[in-house]
Design an enzyme around this catalytic site. Structure first.
Site, PDB file in Angstrom:
ATOM      1  N   ASP A   1     -16.870  12.940  20.760  1.00  0.00           N
ATOM      2  CA  ASP A   1     -17.322  14.334  20.774  1.00  0.00           C
ATOM      3  C   ASP A   1     -16.787  15.141  19.594  1.00  0.00           C
ATOM      4  O   ASP A   1     -17.402  16.141  19.194  1.00  0.00           O
ATOM      5  CB  ASP A   1     -16.900  15.016  22.076  1.00  0.00           C
ATOM      6  CG  ASP A   1     -17.734  14.585  23.267  1.00  0.00           C
ATOM      7  OD1 ASP A   1     -18.844  14.063  23.057  1.00  0.00           O
ATOM      8  OD2 ASP A   1     -17.276  14.761  24.413  1.00  0.00           O
TER       9      ASP A   1
ATOM     10  N   SER B   1     -18.194   3.845  27.947  1.00  0.00           N
ATOM     11  CA  SER B   1     -18.836   5.062  28.452  1.00  0.00           C
ATOM     12  C   SER B   1     -18.144   5.533  29.715  1.00  0.00           C
ATOM     13  O   SER B   1     -18.208   4.872  30.751  1.00  0.00           O
ATOM     14  CB  SER B   1     -20.319   4.815  28.749  1.00  0.00           C
ATOM     15  OG  SER B   1     -20.882   5.930  29.439  1.00  0.00           O
TER      16      SER B   1
ATOM     17  N   LYS C   1     -26.828  10.896  21.160  1.00  0.00           N
ATOM     18  CA  LYS C   1     -26.297  12.052  21.885  1.00  0.00           C
ATOM     19  C   LYS C   1     -27.430  13.085  22.023  1.00  0.00           C
ATOM     20  O   LYS C   1     -28.604  12.755  21.978  1.00  0.00           O
ATOM     21  CB  LYS C   1     -25.079  12.615  21.143  1.00  0.00           C
ATOM     22  CG  LYS C   1     -23.854  11.706  21.218  1.00  0.00           C
ATOM     23  CD  LYS C   1     -23.285  11.702  22.624  1.00  0.00           C
ATOM     24  CE  LYS C   1     -21.958  11.000  22.712  1.00  0.00           C
ATOM     25  NZ  LYS C   1     -21.382  11.056  24.080  1.00  0.00           N
TER      26      LYS C   1
ATOM     27  N   ARG D   1     -16.617  16.967  37.100  1.00  0.00           N
ATOM     28  CA  ARG D   1     -16.132  16.078  38.147  1.00  0.00           C
ATOM     29  C   ARG D   1     -15.609  16.850  39.342  1.00  0.00           C
ATOM     30  O   ARG D   1     -15.884  16.485  40.494  1.00  0.00           O
ATOM     31  CB  ARG D   1     -15.065  15.150  37.555  1.00  0.00           C
ATOM     32  CG  ARG D   1     -15.704  14.103  36.614  1.00  0.00           C
ATOM     33  CD  ARG D   1     -14.725  13.605  35.556  1.00  0.00           C
ATOM     34  NE  ARG D   1     -15.286  12.508  34.757  1.00  0.00           N
ATOM     35  CZ  ARG D   1     -16.066  12.678  33.694  1.00  0.00           C
ATOM     36  NH1 ARG D   1     -16.406  13.904  33.298  1.00  0.00           N
ATOM     37  NH2 ARG D   1     -16.519  11.627  33.022  1.00  0.00           N
TER      38      ARG D   1
ATOM     39  N   ARG E   1     -32.443  10.814  25.943  1.00  0.00           N
ATOM     40  CA  ARG E   1     -31.181  10.084  25.960  1.00  0.00           C
ATOM     41  C   ARG E   1     -31.275   8.831  26.825  1.00  0.00           C
ATOM     42  O   ARG E   1     -31.997   8.810  27.830  1.00  0.00           O
ATOM     43  CB  ARG E   1     -30.040  10.994  26.428  1.00  0.00           C
ATOM     44  CG  ARG E   1     -29.839  12.175  25.494  1.00  0.00           C
ATOM     45  CD  ARG E   1     -28.669  13.027  25.867  1.00  0.00           C
ATOM     46  NE  ARG E   1     -27.411  12.309  25.714  1.00  0.00           N
ATOM     47  CZ  ARG E   1     -26.230  12.816  26.049  1.00  0.00           C
ATOM     48  NH1 ARG E   1     -26.174  14.033  26.569  1.00  0.00           N
ATOM     49  NH2 ARG E   1     -25.129  12.118  25.870  1.00  0.00           N
TER      50      ARG E   1
ATOM     51  N   GLN F   1     -19.101   8.021  31.379  1.00  0.00           N
ATOM     52  CA  GLN F   1     -20.147   8.427  32.324  1.00  0.00           C
ATOM     53  C   GLN F   1     -20.646   7.234  33.137  1.00  0.00           C
ATOM     54  O   GLN F   1     -20.846   7.343  34.347  1.00  0.00           O
ATOM     55  CB  GLN F   1     -21.301   9.084  31.570  1.00  0.00           C
ATOM     56  CG  GLN F   1     -20.918  10.396  30.912  1.00  0.00           C
ATOM     57  CD  GLN F   1     -22.015  10.941  30.020  1.00  0.00           C
ATOM     58  OE1 GLN F   1     -23.098  10.367  29.920  1.00  0.00           O
ATOM     59  NE2 GLN F   1     -21.746  12.057  29.368  1.00  0.00           N
TER      60      GLN F   1
END
Length: 432
Positions: free
Chosen positions: A318, A168, A345, A31, A125, A170
């Protein structure tokens, strides 16, 4: 089936001890790199992530007109002041889903056509999840059967109020970066709060956002301005060492300057539930991110048991592979549910965790959305198939420390995607 080009041999350890300072947090580095490249002026960062994924973000932003300069102890990023230059070739996101999904939001509001590509793993993905919000704002996306390569036809957008169907960070970031450039108020709503690095980073670069219990809103357009800062150590990378220390009753490990963001620090609660003794020292706030030192010692009577589901599974997505990998060494086992996202993933992480635990002699029950890993098991060394997935390679390197005999991690080079120093650091704290 992955084609392994490198392998790493892991010998059993008798204890975990020492201190480490880890490379910069990958999520924050992505980021900071992206926003610095989009902002006005030159930003400077120390301890920027050394992983290949964050290098992919910087390479894409360089191709769009930003200038990136690596010095001996930092990186400097001179931004494009809100207007990118369309690249004459596809933007290669490598293995990084973060890069592809987040940069799509940035580009959707820009004039021009942009094509994003990735490696064989990224190209499997799901990218459909960013198409719906961006197209409802007015962008046009062309996907390849729901995957990369993807092409974005950018231009002026319309603000939206969007509820994410799957938690999410993202996708949330993708919409916020589009909203940053769009007149009006863009709102993202989420049933389960995901990591908030994007909101904190946007504020650090000068943007104004509004947060409620279940939503985040941004008014556009807003300019971003360069910053300077140190990226805290990556807690997702620290997870492997923290889990290793939790396996050994006499361990004593200190990790300096680690990100303690509350949307990420749930792992510490889980390890405490397993019996680890954790102290958090010298907590400071830097660019709205909490940073501190973690000291951990293993449980004197061994690890107990825990179950992970619901919001906890989303927050720990994760870290679940390494938690599952140490599950056999607990007394009462480990149960994981509501983690179907693991199947899409870098690999099908549920299937690979089950496969590799069985290769080491463990019993494990696989479900569509998780695993049951019984406790009280003894594992033996084996050849591990990483599937080209960095978190699988590192998770089973940790599990191997308490196995009987040596373990071979096939495809160990995949660890460089997020953490090229991993095996050297693991060796440094493993007593044999």
């Amino acid at each position: 089936m992955s084609i392994a080009t490198q392998q790493q041999i892991i010998q059993p350890a008798s204890n975990i001890s020492g201190s480490l300072r880890l490379p910069g947090d990958k999520s924050i580095s992505h980021r900071y790199g992206m926003l610095a490249a989009f902002a006005e002026g030159t930003s400077r960062f120390t301890n920027f992530s050394t992983g290949a994924d964050c290098a992919s973000t910087l390479a894409c932003m360089s191709a769009l007109g930003a200038r990136v300069n690596h010095t001996a102890d930092s990186i400097e990023v001179t931004g494009v002041a809100g207007r990118v230059t369309p690249a004459s070739h596809p933007l290669d996101c490598g293995n990084s889903g973060s890069t592809m999904r987040m940069i799509s939001g940035l580009l959707a509001a820009q004039q021009g056509s942009f094509t994003l590509i990735g490696d064989q793993f990224l190209s499997r993905r799901p990218m459909e999840r960013i198409r719906k919000p961006l197209e409802s704002m007015g962008a046009r996306l062309t996907l390849t059967e729901g995957h990369a390569p993807l092409t974005i036809q950018g231009g002026p957008l319309t603000a939206i109020d969007y509820t994410t169907p799957i938690p999410s960070a993202q996708v949330k970031t993708c919409v916020l970066l589009a909203g940053l450039q769009t007149p009006g108020i863009t709102t993202v709503r989420e049933a389960i709060r995901t990591r908030d690095h994007s909101e904190l980073a946007l504020r650090a670069f000068g943007a104004e956002l509004t947060r409620t219990v279940d939503s985040i809103s941004i008014r556009g357009p807003q300019p971003l301005h360069a910053i300077e800062g140190a990226v805290p150590g990556d807690l997702s990378s620290a997870a492997f060492f923290l889990c290793a220390a939790t396996m050994f009753p006499d361990s004593n490990l200190v990790l300096d300057s680690i990100s303690l963001n509350p949307t990420r620090a749930t792992l510490l609660d889980v390890l405490t539930a397993l019996g680890a003794r954790i102290s958090v020292l010298d907590v400071q706030e830097k660019h709205s991110e909490l940073v501190g030192t973690i000291q951990i010692t293993g449980p004197e009577d061994g690890m107990t048991t825990t179950a992970i589901s619901g919001a906890l599974a989303a927050q720990l997505i994760d870290e679940l592979p390494v938690l599952a990998a140490i599950g056999p060494y607990t007394s009462g086992g480990l149960r994981i549910r509501d983690a179907k996202e693991l199947r899409v993933k870098e690999s099908d992480r549920i299937a690979l965790v089950a496969k590799n635990l069985r290769a080491m002699g463990a019993e494990v029950i696989e479900f569509e959305d998780g695993l049951d890993v019984p406790g009280g098991q003894t594992l033996h060394g084996a050849t591990i198939d990483s599937g080209g997935d960095h978190r699988i390679a590192m998770a089973f390197a940790v599990a191997a420390l308490r196995a009987e005999g040596e373990t071979i991690i096939q495809g160990s080079e995949s660890a460089a995607i997020s953490f090229p120093e991993f095996f050297n650091m693991l060796d440094r704290i493993a007593e044999r």
